[in-house]
Every structure is written in structure tokens, then in C-alpha cells.
Write a protein that holds these residues in place. Structure first.
Motif, mmCIF file in Angstrom:
data_model
loop_
_atom_site.group_PDB
_atom_site.id
_atom_site.type_symbol
_atom_site.label_atom_id
_atom_site.label_comp_id
_atom_site.label_asym_id
_atom_site.label_seq_id
_atom_site.Cartn_x
_atom_site.Cartn_y
_atom_site.Cartn_z
ATOM 1 N N LEU A 88 28.516 -26.896 49.822
ATOM 2 C CA LEU A 88 29.474 -25.991 50.468
ATOM 3 C C LEU A 88 29.661 -24.675 49.728
ATOM 4 C CD1 LEU A 88 31.386 -25.678 52.870
ATOM 5 C CD2 LEU A 88 33.198 -26.667 51.458
ATOM 6 N N ASP A 89 29.666 -24.695 48.411
ATOM 7 C CA ASP A 89 29.900 -23.458 47.671
ATOM 8 C C ASP A 89 28.853 -22.405 48.022
ATOM 9 O OD1 ASP A 89 31.602 -22.247 45.416
ATOM 10 O OD2 ASP A 89 29.556 -21.873 44.725
ATOM 11 N N ALA A 90 27.578 -22.804 48.025
ATOM 12 C CA ALA A 90 26.507 -21.858 48.353
ATOM 13 C C ALA A 90 26.619 -21.389 49.798
ATOM 14 C CB ALA A 90 25.144 -22.503 48.117
ATOM 15 N N GLU A 148 35.159 -13.319 59.340
ATOM 16 C CA GLU A 148 36.189 -14.337 59.131
ATOM 17 C C GLU A 148 35.496 -15.673 58.888
ATOM 18 O OE1 GLU A 148 40.143 -16.018 61.475
ATOM 19 O OE2 GLU A 148 38.311 -15.600 62.626
ATOM 20 N N VAL A 149 35.970 -16.434 57.896
ATOM 21 C CA VAL A 149 35.380 -17.725 57.568
ATOM 22 C C VAL A 149 36.442 -18.815 57.723
ATOM 23 C CG1 VAL A 149 34.249 -19.123 55.804
ATOM 24 C CG2 VAL A 149 33.741 -16.671 55.975
ATOM 25 N N LEU A 150 36.149 -19.801 58.573
ATOM 26 C CA LEU A 150 37.042 -20.935 58.768
ATOM 27 C C LEU A 150 36.303 -22.222 58.417
ATOM 28 C CD1 LEU A 150 37.458 -18.822 61.405
ATOM 29 C CD2 LEU A 150 39.345 -20.414 61.834
ATOM 30 N N VAL A 151 36.915 -23.039 57.594
ATOM 31 C CA VAL A 151 36.402 -24.376 57.296
ATOM 32 C C VAL A 151 37.313 -25.382 57.990
ATOM 33 C CG1 VAL A 151 36.040 -26.106 55.496
ATOM 34 C CG2 VAL A 151 35.327 -23.731 55.123
ATOM 35 N N VAL A 152 36.713 -26.282 58.747
ATOM 36 C CA VAL A 152 37.475 -27.322 59.432
ATOM 37 C C VAL A 152 37.038 -28.658 58.844
ATOM 38 C CG1 VAL A 152 38.205 -28.269 61.632
ATOM 39 C CG2 VAL A 152 37.449 -25.880 61.507
ATOM 40 N N THR A 184 36.986 -36.302 50.455
ATOM 41 C CA THR A 184 37.552 -36.851 49.222
ATOM 42 C C THR A 184 36.782 -36.414 47.980
ATOM 43 O OG1 THR A 184 36.222 -38.866 49.478
ATOM 44 C CG2 THR A 184 38.435 -38.891 50.422
ATOM 45 N N ASP A 185 35.887 -35.433 48.119
ATOM 46 C CA ASP A 185 34.966 -35.099 47.020
ATOM 47 C C ASP A 185 35.099 -33.684 46.479
ATOM 48 O OD1 ASP A 185 34.018 -33.646 49.159
ATOM 49 O OD2 ASP A 185 31.912 -34.120 48.795
ATOM 50 N N GLU A 244 38.886 -28.080 47.965
ATOM 51 C CA GLU A 244 39.096 -27.131 46.870
ATOM 52 C C GLU A 244 38.055 -26.018 46.903
ATOM 53 O OE1 GLU A 244 39.092 -30.374 46.689
ATOM 54 O OE2 GLU A 244 41.100 -30.891 45.987
ATOM 55 N N ILE A 245 36.804 -26.381 47.152
ATOM 56 C CA ILE A 245 35.744 -25.369 47.253
ATOM 57 C C ILE A 245 36.020 -24.438 48.425
ATOM 58 C CG2 ILE A 245 33.283 -25.013 47.706
ATOM 59 C CD1 ILE A 245 32.836 -27.749 46.293
ATOM 60 N N ALA A 246 36.402 -25.016 49.564
ATOM 61 C CA ALA A 246 36.698 -24.207 50.746
ATOM 62 C C ALA A 246 37.816 -23.211 50.474
ATOM 63 C CB ALA A 246 37.073 -25.117 51.913
#
Length: 270
Positions: A16-18, A32-36, A41-42, A46-48
Motif C-alpha cells: 500500500l505505501d508504494a 484526491e486519494v480515498l482508501v476504503v 489488522t496489519d 496507519e499507512i493509508a
């Protein structure tokens, strides 16, 4: 033109970070960036939180997550990206250019390449290159907002073949174009046992898609593109043999998943 990227996640910390860094690094000035997320649990959330403008929780599967992201986004264009994908910096700019130059085009394919670790990832890389330009395999990822709303968004009854289903409905509603920039799909290290299990899980929805599209679904499964460039396959006989093993493993998993689905349906009917 504001461009919203919607990324569904579940335990996606490895990639996800990359992915999100590539979205925030777009040359287009209004992204605009949306994470759903769906109960990760990993460390995914936090990365999002370090990258996304919005981090939402929704489920139960990725089609519902994408629809929720669409509803909460504000862009003129909505682009659906998987959490294991990395975009070239100019993708968003090319999307705006295509839509501005082609007002009758309502959705765009972003061609894909892949990378990963090990021999089977190299086989997959060759496979993805053979599919570039094949409408039976490629599906649009970028949509004008009015188009994704008009076609009804993602089918929440499907967790596999949902991209084919959306592409089918989009083709009936508008013209689909292409973007001259690439998505890079991180395959990681491909393992046959994991691939088999994943395809078996998806088989239930593949069966549902086939039942819904009995007249048009056949070409999705017979990957003619693999045979259109025999010279390339012959130049790489070892990769070709590995790819054949990979595709047979996938086919076996899907077949068992479809059988499981029909057995379950038969038991319920009885």
C-alpha cells in the motif's frame, strides 16, 4: 478537472505505501486519494493515514468498498486502483488530456504491466504484455462521474469478474478509450498453492457472472491473446512452460470453485 482515486484495501500493508505514494506523486495538480478499508489488522490503516485524503471503513467486499468510495469522493473523474498497483506519475494528467480531447469518451483503460519476485512472476509479466490491447481482458478503470453513476457502479453481488461486468455495462453506455501511461502491478512472489486457493475462492462469483452473461462471457476465459503472438512464446520456451503451469493451476482452481458454487446451490434448492 479533479481526479479521485479510490483504493479498496484489506490487509494490504505489503504494497500500500508504494501504491499511495505513486498516487500522491501524480503530476496532475488536483488529485484526491480515498482508501476504503475492510477491517485490516496489519497496519494498512496507519499507512493509508499517511497518504490518503480520506480513510474510510466499509464492506463486505471490494465492489461495495469501491461504490462507497465513489459516493464519498468529489472528483469529476473517479479512478479505481488496487492496493498492489503503482502508477506512473503522468497517469492522471493523461486521463485529463484524453477526456478533454474526446468528449464522447466516458471511460478509459489504463494498460498494465507487472513485476514481482521469482520465476512465476516473470511468467506473469510476459502474460500481461500479451494482453495489452485485448478488449476481452482489459477493463476501464477511469470513469467520468456521470458515467459511473449512470451505469450503476460496481455490482456488489460479485467479488470476482466484477471488472468484466462493469466493462460490459460501460460499453453499452459510452465509448471506452485508452491512456498512454502505465499501471505496474506488484505480483510479489507467486505461489501455485496460494494461486489455486485464490481462484477457487473466486470461482463462485465467476459462476454467477457466467450465468448472468451466458451469451458473451466465453471470450473472457479463452485467452486468445496468448496465442496471437506465437513468436514471442517460442522465443521464451521456459517462461511459456511456466505460464502454462500457472494458467492450468488457475483453471483448476476456478473449476473447483464453480463446482463448489453449483453444489451449494443444488443443496439449497433441495
Amino acid at each position: 478537472m479533479k481526479i479521485s482515486f479510490v483504493v479498496p484495501t484489506r490487509n494490504s500493508a505489503r504494497t500500500l505505501d508504494a501504491c499511495l505514494a505513486s498516487l500522491r506523486a501524480q503530476t496532475h495538480p488536483d488529485v484526491e486519494v480515498l482508501v476504503v478499508d475492510n477491517g485490516s489488522t496489519d497496519g494498512t490503516v496507519e499507512i493509508a493515514g499517511r497518504h490518503a485524503h480520506q480513510v474510510l471503513q466499509w464492506g463486505p467486499e471490494r465492489s461495495a468498498q469501491r461504490n462507497h468510495g465513489t459516493d464519498r469522493s468529489i472528483g469529476d473523474v473517479v479512478v479505481f486502483i488496487d492496493s498492489d498497483m503503482v502508477l506512473e506519475p503522468q497517469v492522471a494528467t493523461r486521463i485529463e488530456e484524453r477526456f478533454a480531447a474526446e468528449p464522447d469518451t466516458g471511460a478509459l483503460v489504463i494498460p498494465e504491466r507487472s513485476f514481482g519476485e521469482g520465476f512465476l512472476a516473470r511468467c506473469r509479466e510476459m502474460e500481461k504484455m500479451l494482453y495489452v490491447g485485448d478488449p476481452a481482458v482489459e477493463s476501464p478503470r477511469a470513469f467520468r462521474r456521470e458515467v459511473i453513476n449512470r451505469v450503476g457502479g460496481w455490482n456488489e453481488e460479485l467479488t470476482a469478474a466484477e471488472d468484466w461486468d462493469l466493462a460490459d455495462r460501460t460499453r453499452l453506455a459510452t465509448t471506452i478509450g485508452r491512456v498512454p501511461a502505465w499501471i505496474w502491478h506488484d505480483e510479489g512472489r507467486i505461489r501455485l498453492r496460494v494461486t489455486f486457493a485464490k481462484k477457487r475462492y473466486y470461482g463462485r462469483w465467476i459462476d454467477q457472472y457466467v450465468r448472468m452473461n451466458a451469451d458473451s462471457s466465453g471470450g473472457k476465459f479463452v485467452r486468445i491473446a496468448l496465442l496471437r503472438r506465437p513468436a514471442r512464446l517460442l522465443r521464451h520456451p521456459v517462461l511459456t512452460a511456466g505460464l502454462a503451469t500457472l494458467k492450468l493451476t488457475e483453471a483448476a482452481g476456478l473449476a473447483l470453485g464453480i463446482r463448489d458454487s453449483r453444489t451449494t446451490a443444488g443443496s439449497r434448492a433441495a
